[in-house]
Design an enzyme around this catalytic site. Structure first.
Site, PDB file in Angstrom:
ATOM      1  CE  LYS A  36      21.160   6.015  10.381  1.00 53.65           C
ATOM      2  NZ  LYS A  36      20.493   7.220   9.838  1.00 53.65           N
ATOM      3  NE  ARG A 134      16.429  12.570   7.753  1.00 50.34           N
ATOM      4  CZ  ARG A 134      17.417  11.694   7.586  1.00 50.34           C
ATOM      5  NH1 ARG A 134      17.212  10.575   6.916  1.00 50.34           N
ATOM      6  NH2 ARG A 134      18.617  11.924   8.085  1.00 50.34           N
ATOM      7  CE1 TYR A 260       4.174 -19.117  -4.937  1.00 50.62           C
ATOM      8  CE2 TYR A 260       6.264 -18.343  -4.026  1.00 50.62           C
ATOM      9  CZ  TYR A 260       5.067 -19.035  -3.881  1.00 50.62           C
ATOM     10  OH  TYR A 260       4.765 -19.623  -2.677  1.00 50.62           O
ATOM     11  CG  MET A 308       8.128 -15.642   3.432  1.00 57.14           C
ATOM     12  SD  MET A 308       6.564 -15.930   4.258  1.00 57.14           S
ATOM     13  CE  MET A 308       5.508 -14.772   3.381  1.00 57.14           C
TER      14      MET A 308
END
Length: 367
Positions: A36, A134, A260, A308
């Site tokens: 998956k 779940r 940053y 990023m």
């Protein structure tokens, strides 16, 4: 490939890891390979084809889209969707011969009606919730639910399964779940209800709880050579390496801020290397000021916040490091290595997240 960022996948290591799984479970237990979420970031199609060649018995996927992709690439073995599906998917799952996980009686009845219309018999697996909270019907209500689904003439309840939330940390609760599941199977047998497949063991349970094996196991992370539990001492062969390159070098005086938020201030004159990878690629922001990379066989720490598209590394006065030099973010270089487990520990997360979040836009190179 223009951007200096790529993933290398060593497919031959699947054989080693699958051999280990089979060694633990024995010849009488079949293997459902969990592929998956793009095979945990490793690439669904290439990994599944290799596992198919290696003789796994089943595939477990996270969506109908993944199941269809496997069928369209030629996979003929049984495929189980390990999540609940919406009624809108029923026609497609029948068309592509996909086994759904049944957790809802209304869905089961609609599936039965469509199967009848098409003169088909659909194999399904019922999920029982023994404590995960779940998906699945609660174990106390499961026998009644199972009997109702078994009465639907166009469905064949091929399998029954459950899932463990704390196989790594709570032996008592996991044992309770195994016993509860066993008792349910015995209660169903008294009603004349039997299952071709019983399964509960994920990667951790497969190693730690032999009584969880039943006749089908669901290895996931362990197939990819990643240890899901740090206290579990097993020899695995990782498939995935994540690599980039040095794209810029800058000499920096003492007292300069990097990235940053100015969270990294240089304590001496040094060289800062900019690396062509960032959080948009799936590299965790949480590794800001905490993670390490390998360049020319040596570890170097991340300096400042991960951006990023980039992050920076303080390489000291190592002037032998040049632009275009390879940077290993996950993997081995010479005698040193960085594992997904290391990144998970530094980022205060789990190795599943490290590999499964790697962006699909990062090229995978198979070896």
């Amino acid at each position: 490939m223009y951007r200096p960022l790529w993933i290398e996948i060593k497919l031959e290591n699947l054989r080693r890891n699958l051999f280990l799984v089979r060694k633990y479970v024995g010849k009488s237990v079949k293997v459902l390979a969990t592929v998956k979420q793009n095979a945990y970031g490793h690439g669904l199609i290439r990994v599944a084809k290799e596992l198919d060649n290696l003789g796994v018995d089943f595939f477990g996927v996270g969506s109908l889209e993944e199941a269809i992709a496997l069928r369209e690439c030629g996979i003929k073995k049984p495929i189980l969707v390990l999540t609940a599906l919406l009624p809108s998917t029923i026609k497609l799952l029948i068309k592509y011969r996909v086994r759904p996980t049944v957790v809802d009686l209304a869905f089961a009845r609609r599936l039965d009606r469509e199967a009848k219309r098409l003169a088909r018999k659909v194999n399904v697996h019922i999920k029982v919730d023994t404590g995960m909270g779940r998906l699945g019907v609660w174990w106390e209500e499961a026998k009644k639910f199972i009997c109702k689904v078994c009465n639907l003439k166009n469905l064949y309840v091929e399998g029954l399964f459950t899932h463990f939330p704390s196989a790594d940390t709570d032996c008592a609760f996991t044992t309770f779940q195994i016993n509860t599941f066993n008792n349910l199977v015995q209660d169903c047998a008294k009603e004349g209800v039997f299952f071709k497949y019983l399964h509960s063991a994920n990667s951790i349970a497969l190693i730690k709880y032999k009584s969880s094996h039943f006749n089908l196991v669901r290895p996931g992370l362990i197939l990819y050579g990643i240890n899901p539990y740090s206290k579990m001492k097993i020899e695995l062969a990782p498939l995935l390496s994540l690599k980039s390159k040095v794209i810029f070098l800058k000499k920096v005086d003492r007292g300069r801020s990097i990235s940053y938020g100015r969270t990294y201030i240089t304590k001496r004159s040094t060289i800062i290397a900019t690396i062509g990878c960032g959080y948009a690629d799936g590299y965790p922001f949480a590794l800001s000021n905490r993670g390490k990379v390998i360049i020319k066989g040596k570890f170097f720490k991340i300096a400042g916040r991960v951006c990023m598209d980039h992050f920076m590394v303080d390489i000291g006065n190592n002037e032998n490091i040049k632009i275009k030099d390879t940077v290993t973010l996950i993997g081995r270089e010479k005698k040193v290595k960085l594992k997904a487990e290391d990144l998970a520990r530094w980022a205060n997360t789990i190795p599943y997240e490290i590999v499964s979040r790697l962006s699909l836009s990062v090229p995978r190179i198979y070896k």
